[in-house]
Write an enzyme that holds these catalytic residues in place. Structure first.
Site, PDB file in Angstrom:
ATOM      1  N   ASP A  33      44.039  32.297  33.596  1.00  0.00           N
ATOM      2  CA  ASP A  33      42.624  32.664  33.664  1.00  0.00           C
ATOM      3  C   ASP A  33      42.007  32.637  32.269  1.00  0.00           C
ATOM      4  O   ASP A  33      42.339  31.783  31.453  1.00  0.00           O
ATOM      5  CB  ASP A  33      42.507  34.048  34.308  1.00  0.00           C
ATOM      6  CG  ASP A  33      41.224  34.226  35.089  1.00  0.00           C
ATOM      7  OD1 ASP A  33      40.185  34.409  34.457  1.00  0.00           O
ATOM      8  OD2 ASP A  33      41.270  34.180  36.325  1.00  0.00           O
ATOM      9  N   HIS A  43      37.019  38.028  33.060  1.00  0.00           N
ATOM     10  CA  HIS A  43      37.500  37.718  34.406  1.00  0.00           C
ATOM     11  C   HIS A  43      39.003  37.912  34.542  1.00  0.00           C
ATOM     12  O   HIS A  43      39.492  38.520  35.512  1.00  0.00           O
ATOM     13  CB  HIS A  43      37.113  36.289  34.784  1.00  0.00           C
ATOM     14  CG  HIS A  43      37.376  35.959  36.220  1.00  0.00           C
ATOM     15  ND1 HIS A  43      38.517  35.315  36.637  1.00  0.00           N
ATOM     16  CD2 HIS A  43      36.654  36.202  37.340  1.00  0.00           C
ATOM     17  CE1 HIS A  43      38.480  35.161  37.952  1.00  0.00           C
ATOM     18  NE2 HIS A  43      37.362  35.691  38.410  1.00  0.00           N
ATOM     19  N   VAL A  77      49.201  52.280  39.446  1.00  0.00           N
ATOM     20  CA  VAL A  77      49.141  52.761  38.071  1.00  0.00           C
ATOM     21  C   VAL A  77      48.156  53.909  37.869  1.00  0.00           C
ATOM     22  O   VAL A  77      48.375  54.771  37.028  1.00  0.00           O
ATOM     23  CB  VAL A  77      48.818  51.600  37.110  1.00  0.00           C
ATOM     24  CG1 VAL A  77      47.439  51.034  37.373  1.00  0.00           C
ATOM     25  CG2 VAL A  77      48.927  52.045  35.663  1.00  0.00           C
ATOM     26  N   ASN A  86      34.573  31.156  46.515  1.00  0.00           N
ATOM     27  CA  ASN A  86      33.343  31.723  47.048  1.00  0.00           C
ATOM     28  C   ASN A  86      32.406  30.618  47.501  1.00  0.00           C
ATOM     29  O   ASN A  86      32.349  29.544  46.901  1.00  0.00           O
ATOM     30  CB  ASN A  86      32.632  32.562  45.983  1.00  0.00           C
ATOM     31  CG  ASN A  86      33.437  33.788  45.591  1.00  0.00           C
ATOM     32  OD1 ASN A  86      34.297  34.239  46.343  1.00  0.00           O
ATOM     33  ND2 ASN A  86      33.177  34.313  44.412  1.00  0.00           N
ATOM     34  N   ALA A  94      44.036  26.417  46.533  1.00  0.00           N
ATOM     35  CA  ALA A  94      44.345  27.204  47.730  1.00  0.00           C
ATOM     36  C   ALA A  94      44.552  26.315  48.950  1.00  0.00           C
ATOM     37  O   ALA A  94      45.283  26.680  49.870  1.00  0.00           O
ATOM     38  CB  ALA A  94      43.228  28.207  47.995  1.00  0.00           C
ATOM     39  N   VAL A 110      50.691  26.730  48.980  1.00  0.00           N
ATOM     40  CA  VAL A 110      50.046  27.831  48.245  1.00  0.00           C
ATOM     41  C   VAL A 110      49.693  28.942  49.223  1.00  0.00           C
ATOM     42  O   VAL A 110      49.228  28.686  50.341  1.00  0.00           O
ATOM     43  CB  VAL A 110      48.783  27.320  47.522  1.00  0.00           C
ATOM     44  CG1 VAL A 110      47.983  28.482  46.940  1.00  0.00           C
ATOM     45  CG2 VAL A 110      49.158  26.340  46.426  1.00  0.00           C
ATOM     46  N   SER A 128      38.206  36.397  44.120  1.00  0.00           N
ATOM     47  CA  SER A 128      39.031  36.635  42.935  1.00  0.00           C
ATOM     48  C   SER A 128      39.750  37.968  42.988  1.00  0.00           C
ATOM     49  O   SER A 128      40.780  38.148  42.347  1.00  0.00           O
ATOM     50  CB  SER A 128      38.170  36.620  41.670  1.00  0.00           C
ATOM     51  OG  SER A 128      37.859  35.331  41.266  1.00  0.00           O
TER      52      SER A 128
END
Length: 654
Positions: A149, A182, A196, A272, A291, A296, A343
């Protein structure tokens, strides 16, 4: 049992296109999805010196793969035609833009959901308790999740304990520090799924930051692939991709295959949907690449209410969904924010996959993918799979407590009435025994060609495939020999239902395990063969607007057309895609006007239009895809003509 009270401030992570939902309405942000005249070329042979006369190298990946920029004087049409057919070139395609997605208008909710609501919907608190009871925390295998990313905020107090050494692909001398946010948001979702913010973190997961873009608008498939390969080389177990494109890339497909071969699980958001400047939805299907690749684990999004989130892409190949609406996560400068988009659904799936893998270190990446799909939650009486929610909503608790994976989830499917409905671009597993037959059905909304890829899982027995179109009783049969690797079958099929019947034609002592997936390409249109100027198909000009339908049915397909004009006037020709997979390019030839022959103003899914002031005569134009890919949906050509005042034309002739 752990007492985990979910308080404010959860962290969310991951995978594909982010939507920003501020308090006020936000303006749509678009970026060009083309990267200029930069191309990816893979050579089988040594690169000839003549290749570098019009191109300069600006990057390389593995041996034989080059990122090149055309020199200013180069003619892109001639250059591409020359080298794409060179016997030493394995493939040549544009360096497609990859990005985290578009921004959308605000969601006006009556009240904001709790910061941890999505963890309840995917049953992570129960999963944490189960994990703590079952896992030997001193022996649990660390699972590393690579976030490919914009990098990660390396000093964020929530993320810092999880971070392992990362890589900055574009600037190897610099750390993978996130200046955009991002990647940090994606990493935050992963950390949240490990609990966490609610006590000691569950398990021993690590997050590997792989920086392949700086600001979300400078992403390119070339560098994303380099990031995937760096993650593989540095022993990542899971790769999360929060970026993508509607355009197919051979280089990306090779990287995904490499990950599968190395036992690495790739989790990618489906992307999106696309909106215009008036916030009207243009496209919400198909899935983004990567995707859309069968191996995947593709993840879409549901909204706060648990229903399909309208911004999430849909279509064949969708595996799972998870909440992607108003997700609270980490961002740069030690901060937190609410974010929406696919995302932030995909990282939840990656986090769950890591927990499952820690409990079951003997599972393969493929088995993890199967288990998460088989344990997803679906409303009662809903179909097993659909284009909006795939196999259902991620259920982390059920995935952890389920022992064993069903090797033949299609059963019972021993007759046409029990045939299992399945999706294109999705891997299916089946087990055959003597006398057994497994039926599957595919429902197509257009005629075309199916490409069936079968993998024989090490057995030595023949298998037989019968392809039926019922009730017409048309049947084709294929006998497949046991051999290493894949077998591919290509068949032409009509619109409607196509049935597949798998059997073993001989006596077998045990089980024959198979996996297969099916992809689709459009049928050739009625204007073929029109691949050359001399073969241009005539399109009549009518008094009213005329609309014609055609297809880009093969790799590098070129469609030439001819328009004959008997009067002067204004001619409009529009090429309208039926899918954002198609990025049309128009090239026109007119005897008296050679200016601006190439028209390519829009991106994928955009309509290209010629507006011409014409004289009587012939005009030829050519339609191609920018990347040269086959397109699975037809496109339309709309032609309208308005005659000019004839007296003006007569005076001009005098």
């Amino acid at each position: 049992m752990l007492n985990r009270q979910l308080t404010i401030g959860l962290i969310l992570v991951v995978s594909l296109f982010c939507t920003v939902l501020p308090a006020a309405q936000s303006q749509m942000v678009y970026s060009s999805r083309k990267t200029g005249q930069t191309w990816i070329v893979k050579w089988r042979t040594k690169v000839p010196a003549s290749f570098w006369r019009q191109a300069e190298q600006i990057g390389n990946d593995e041996e034989g793969v080059y990122l090149v920029r055309l020199r200013q004087e180069a003619d892109v049409e001639k250059w591409r035609q020359r080298w794409k057919t060179h016997p030493g070139v394995e493939y040549l395609h544009p360096n497609v833009r990859y990005d985290p997605g578009y921004r959308f208008a605000n969601r006006n909710l009556l009240s904001a959901p709790g910061k941890s609501y999505y963890l309840y919907k995917t049953r992570f608190p129960q999963a944490w308790d189960f994990f703590q009871r079952k896992a030997d925390l001193k022996k649990v295998k660390p699972i590393t999740v690579a976030v490919v990313d914009t990098g990660v905020d390396l000093s964020h107090p929530i993320l810092k304990p999880f971070l392992t050494e990362g890589i900055n692909v574009k600037d190897p001398q610099a750390p993978p520090e996130d200046h955009f946010g991002h990647g940090t948001k994606v990493a935050g979702v992963i950390a949240a799924t490990w609990g966490v913010r609610h006590g000691p973190a569950v398990g021993a997961g690590k997050i590997m930051p792989i920086k392949v873009m700086e600001n979300g608008g400078d992403g390119e498939v070339f560098y994303t692939v380099k990031g995937i390969r760096e993650a593989i080389r540095h022993n990542a177990d899971i790769i999360v991709l929060a970026q993508g494109s509607w355009a197919y890339s051979r280089m990306m497909e090779e990287a995904i295959s490499e990950a599968e071969e190395q036992g690495v699980l790739v989790v990618a958001a489906v992307g999106n949907s696309d909106y215009d400047l008036n916030q009207q939805q243009l496209y919400d299907r198909p899935l983004y690449y990567p995707a859309a690749f069968p191996s995947v684990l593709s993840v879409g999004a549901v909204n706060v209410e648990g229903n399909h989130f309208s911004i999430s892409n849909t279509g064949p190949g969708l595996d799972l969904v998870a909440p992607g609406d108003m997700i609270y996560t980490t961002t740069i400068n030690d901060s937190f924010s609410f974010e929406s988009g696919t995302s932030f659904a995909a990282p939840q799936v990656a986090g769950a996959a890591a927990l499952v893998w820690q409990l079951h270190p003997d599972y393969s990446a493929r088995e993890i993918r199967m288990l998460l799909s088989q344990t997803a939650s679906k409303p009662s009486r809903s179909p097993e799979w659909d284009e909006k929610t795939g196999f259902g909503i991620l259920n982390a608790y059920r995935a952890l407590r389920t022992t064993g994976i069903n090797p033949d989830p299609g059963e019972p499917n021993d007759s046409p009435q029990q045939a299992r409905l399945f999706s294109l671009s999705q891997e299916l597993d089946l087990v055959l025994t003597e006398g057994d037959q497994d039926w599957y059905v595919l429902n197509l909304d257009q005629a075309g060609k199916l490409h069936i890829d079968l993998v024989h899982n090490g057995s030595k027995e023949k298998v037989q495939l019968f392809v039926h179109q019922l009730p017409a009783k048309r049947k084709q049969s294929y006998s497949l020999l046991p051999q290493a690797g894949k077998n591919r079958i290509e068949i032409s099929v009509p619109k409607g239902k196509t049935y597949f019947r798998w059997t073993v034609p001989q006596k077998v002592a045990g089980q024959v395990k198979l996996k297969f997936h099916v992809t689709f390409s459009a049928a050739a249109d009625n204007y073929e063969k029109n691949d050359m100027l001399s073969q241009a198909a005539p399109l009549p000009v009518k008094e009213t607007k005329a609309v014609y339908e055609a297809t880009i049915s093969k790799q590098g397909d070129i469609d030439w057309y001819q328009v004959v004009l008997t009067e002067p006037g204004d001619l409009n020709i529009s090429v309208q895609p039926g899918t954002p997979r198609f990025d049309p390019v128009i090239f026109k030839v007119q005897a008296d006007n050679w200016e601006k022959m190439r028209y390519d103003e829009k991106n994928e899914g955009g309509t290209e239009t010629l507006q011409l002031n014409v004289e009587p005569g012939q005009l030829y134009f050519r339609v191609t895809d920018y990347a040269g890919n086959p397109i699975d949906r037809p496109y339309q050509i709309a032609i309208s003509f308005e005659q000019r005042d004839s007296s003006i034309y007569e005076n001009k002739k005098k």
